[in-house]
Design an enzyme around this catalytic site. Sequence first.
Site, short mmCIF file in Angstrom:
data_model
loop_
_atom_site.label_atom_id
_atom_site.label_comp_id
_atom_site.label_asym_id
_atom_site.label_seq_id
_atom_site.Cartn_x
_atom_site.Cartn_y
_atom_site.Cartn_z
N ASP A 241 0.83 -1.21 0.00
CA ASP A 241 0.00 0.00 0.00
C ASP A 241 0.87 1.26 0.00
O ASP A 241 0.37 2.36 0.19
CB ASP A 241 -0.94 0.00 1.21
CG ASP A 241 -0.19 -0.08 2.53
OD1 ASP A 241 1.06 -0.20 2.51
OD2 ASP A 241 -0.84 -0.06 3.60
N ASP A 245 4.90 -0.49 6.66
CA ASP A 245 4.37 -0.93 7.94
C ASP A 245 5.37 -1.79 8.70
O ASP A 245 5.47 -1.73 9.91
CB ASP A 245 3.07 -1.73 7.73
CG ASP A 245 1.97 -0.86 7.16
OD1 ASP A 245 1.29 -0.18 7.94
OD2 ASP A 245 1.80 -0.84 5.92
N ASP A 251 7.31 -5.25 3.38
CA ASP A 251 5.92 -5.43 2.93
C ASP A 251 5.63 -4.70 1.62
O ASP A 251 4.52 -4.78 1.11
CB ASP A 251 4.95 -4.94 4.01
CG ASP A 251 5.26 -3.52 4.49
OD1 ASP A 251 6.45 -3.14 4.49
OD2 ASP A 251 4.32 -2.80 4.85
N ASN A 278 7.67 13.89 -7.45
CA ASN A 278 8.11 14.83 -6.41
C ASN A 278 9.54 15.32 -6.69
O ASN A 278 10.17 15.93 -5.85
CB ASN A 278 8.02 14.20 -5.02
CG ASN A 278 9.02 13.07 -4.82
OD1 ASN A 278 9.64 12.60 -5.78
ND2 ASN A 278 9.17 12.61 -3.59
N GLU A 280 12.18 13.52 -7.09
CA GLU A 280 13.22 12.57 -6.68
C GLU A 280 12.87 11.21 -7.24
O GLU A 280 11.73 10.75 -7.11
CB GLU A 280 13.30 12.50 -5.15
CG GLU A 280 14.34 11.48 -4.67
CD GLU A 280 14.42 11.36 -3.15
OE1 GLU A 280 13.54 11.91 -2.45
OE2 GLU A 280 15.36 10.70 -2.69
N ASP A 282 12.44 7.54 -7.10
CA ASP A 282 12.31 6.53 -6.04
C ASP A 282 12.27 5.12 -6.61
O ASP A 282 12.73 4.18 -5.97
CB ASP A 282 11.05 6.80 -5.22
CG ASP A 282 11.14 8.12 -4.47
OD1 ASP A 282 11.95 8.20 -3.53
OD2 ASP A 282 10.43 9.07 -4.84
N ASP A 288 8.56 6.68 -11.58
CA ASP A 288 7.76 7.58 -10.75
C ASP A 288 7.96 9.04 -11.14
O ASP A 288 7.27 9.92 -10.65
CB ASP A 288 8.11 7.41 -9.27
CG ASP A 288 9.59 7.61 -8.98
OD1 ASP A 288 10.42 7.21 -9.82
OD2 ASP A 288 9.92 8.16 -7.92
N HIS A 398 32.63 -16.61 -25.58
CA HIS A 398 32.90 -17.48 -26.72
C HIS A 398 33.51 -16.73 -27.90
O HIS A 398 33.89 -17.33 -28.89
CB HIS A 398 31.64 -18.27 -27.13
CG HIS A 398 30.66 -17.53 -27.99
ND1 HIS A 398 29.50 -16.97 -27.48
CD2 HIS A 398 30.65 -17.27 -29.32
CE1 HIS A 398 28.84 -16.40 -28.48
NE2 HIS A 398 29.50 -16.57 -29.60
N ASP A 446 28.65 -16.79 -20.34
CA ASP A 446 29.26 -16.40 -21.62
C ASP A 446 29.52 -14.90 -21.61
O ASP A 446 28.82 -14.13 -22.24
CB ASP A 446 28.30 -16.80 -22.75
CG ASP A 446 28.93 -16.66 -24.12
OD1 ASP A 446 30.17 -16.45 -24.18
OD2 ASP A 446 28.19 -16.76 -25.12
N SER A 542 27.30 -12.01 -32.11
CA SER A 542 27.72 -12.43 -30.78
C SER A 542 28.58 -11.39 -30.08
O SER A 542 29.37 -10.70 -30.73
CB SER A 542 28.53 -13.72 -30.85
OG SER A 542 27.67 -14.80 -30.87
N1 ARG Z 1 26.65 -17.52 -31.44
C1 ARG Z 1 26.35 -16.62 -32.50
C2 ARG Z 1 27.58 -15.85 -32.91
O1 ARG Z 1 28.64 -16.32 -32.68
C3 ARG Z 1 25.22 -15.70 -32.11
C4 ARG Z 1 23.97 -16.38 -32.29
C5 ARG Z 1 22.81 -15.62 -31.88
N2 ARG Z 1 21.72 -16.34 -32.41
C6 ARG Z 1 20.47 -16.01 -32.30
N3 ARG Z 1 19.56 -16.74 -32.87
N4 ARG Z 1 20.12 -14.99 -31.58
O2 ARG Z 1 27.52 -14.85 -33.57
#
Ligand code: ARG
Length: 600
Positions: A241, A245, A251, A278, A280, A282, A288, A398, A446, A542
């Site tokens: 609310d 409290d 809560d 107001n 600020e 929050d 807000d 990767h 990753d 990627s």
């Molecule tokens: N692993 C991919 C790369 O090396 C990216 C793949 C993203 N695939 C997707 N369907 N969002 O670039």
Amino acid sequence: MKLIHCLLLLLCVGLSFCKTLSLIQQDLLDEKCLKEKYTHQSCEKVFCQPWERCVEGSCICKLPYQCPKAVMSVCSTTGKTYNNYCQLKSHECLSQKTKFLTNGTCHSQGQFDLSLKFGDTESEGLVEVQLGNTTAFICKKNWSITEANVACLYRGFKGGAVDYKKTFNFPDDVDVKITDCLEANCRGLETTLAECGLTKRKANSKDLAGVVCHAQETDLLNDGSFPCVNGKYIPLEQTCDGINDCGDQSDELCCKGCRSGGFHCKSGVCIPKEYQCNGEMDCIKGDDEVNCEGLGHSEVQDSEVQGTRNFEHAGQEQAEILSANMDEDRKLLKSLLPQISCGVRNNTHVTHVRRKRIVGGQIATEGDFPWQVTIKEGEKIHCGGVYIGGCWILTAAHCVRKNVAHRYLVWTGVLDWIRFNPGIAVQRVNRVIIHENYSGSTYQNDIALIELQKHPNKATCELAPTTPACVSWSQYLFNPGDKCFVSGLGRNKGPRNLFRLRWGEVKLIGNCSKYYSNRFFEKEMICAGTDDGSIDACKGDSGGPLVCMNSNNVSYVWGIVSWGENCGNPEFPGVYTKVSNYFDWISFHVGRRLISQYNV
Ligand code: ARG
């Protein structure tokens, strides 16, 4: 009271409308979130106080030197004058040995105390305050659970107050003539009523505030109550609310909606309606303080207690301010904290252009994604990345290997890879940091950081006009259904790269395990896409950013393009590394100061 409750309950059995009534109340609370036991000190949900900073999801005490240096003297209960309220509160936070007494420098006879008078037990009674050489009772006027919690906490009752309406009478043998009382006005997280401001008003003995504090034995453990994190139980109707409290705000932090007095932050927090517009922020998402035209709650509030002014004119009555409300100081100090600039683009047309596809995608123009970088290894565009400030690029684990840092080049400002656009810069890489728990088989964790080499005779990596994207400290900044942007130089559906920076708008998708049953790890990954799968990242994207904008159009890197089953397949949305899960890992490596936008 109890009897009525029982009768109602009996009546309810079999009557479906009663059931739905209780369901609605239960429904406001998010059970999964409640398990996290969030309180006013959980920076996943709320901003820390100016004298605190956010470390691993909790607000912890700042050191006094980390406060603003501004001189707005305040005096503490130990008789020491501090430069400002933040510095005093930081000392209090660290040592618990000092509290706020008055504003201004200390004078000799300063003391504060609060006691409970004329109750049956130690934990209840009329609230009497002693400030300097004034001793007076607190007024009933403006006395609410908010003020009562502060009073009880001061007396050492960790659960705050359970009742603030109970009346207490003077014993027959006590002959006092009440002529005035002290009105307090708290925000709710103060540690002494002196911080709330105390104003002397005319009064008689019927105008005095009473309180029952939460003493362990008084627990009412019934079905209709909500367990606060601090151990107190409150009626279910008092959750969500906007009113704290519990005293520890627990809560109000896991709400799917709010009852009438509350404003619902998109992060699932209820704040008092008066905090909306107001001036600020929050809600952590800033929701807000948007669309505030005509809604201004600011300035209009009763002319707040200010500095040295000791009298205010409320009607004909002349009231004496014994202690200043510190809320204005708190706000001012908050605005003086160091701020980093991130997530703001010089160009905002992206939000209102018609949407096409990144698999396919929309071609980006200058300044649309100023944090986008391109990582090259040898002759190939290898991966995307995100600039997060300083010399740091965030990318996918990767995408990079640790030992060949010298082989990578980071290109910034690339829009067109065939006909180079102006404003492109190339940087060498100093070091590659791969998440220690990255798994090449499951794609968990990753995430990697690339540190760029500094310019030969400069101390920094000046990447302008490249702008950093902000990094989220909280997993509640964006939710399923929110619209975000993915960008990259990767492939369309075809076999080759497209050599132009493209972007597409995608929606955050909840419950992604239903698409990738054993391969999706909710803590570490997020999914995003469109219902028809028409927009997606693809090979070559990627390491690049999925950015989402908060209510003030500030962009956060929310995901890193990680994997997906093919590209643009509605049954298999794109999967991204959930960056907010790695805030602490990132700040450990790049330094908290660089990426902490709030709670610094
Ligand atoms: N692993 C991919 C790369 O090396 C990216 C793949 C993203 N695939 C997707 N369907 N969002 O670039």
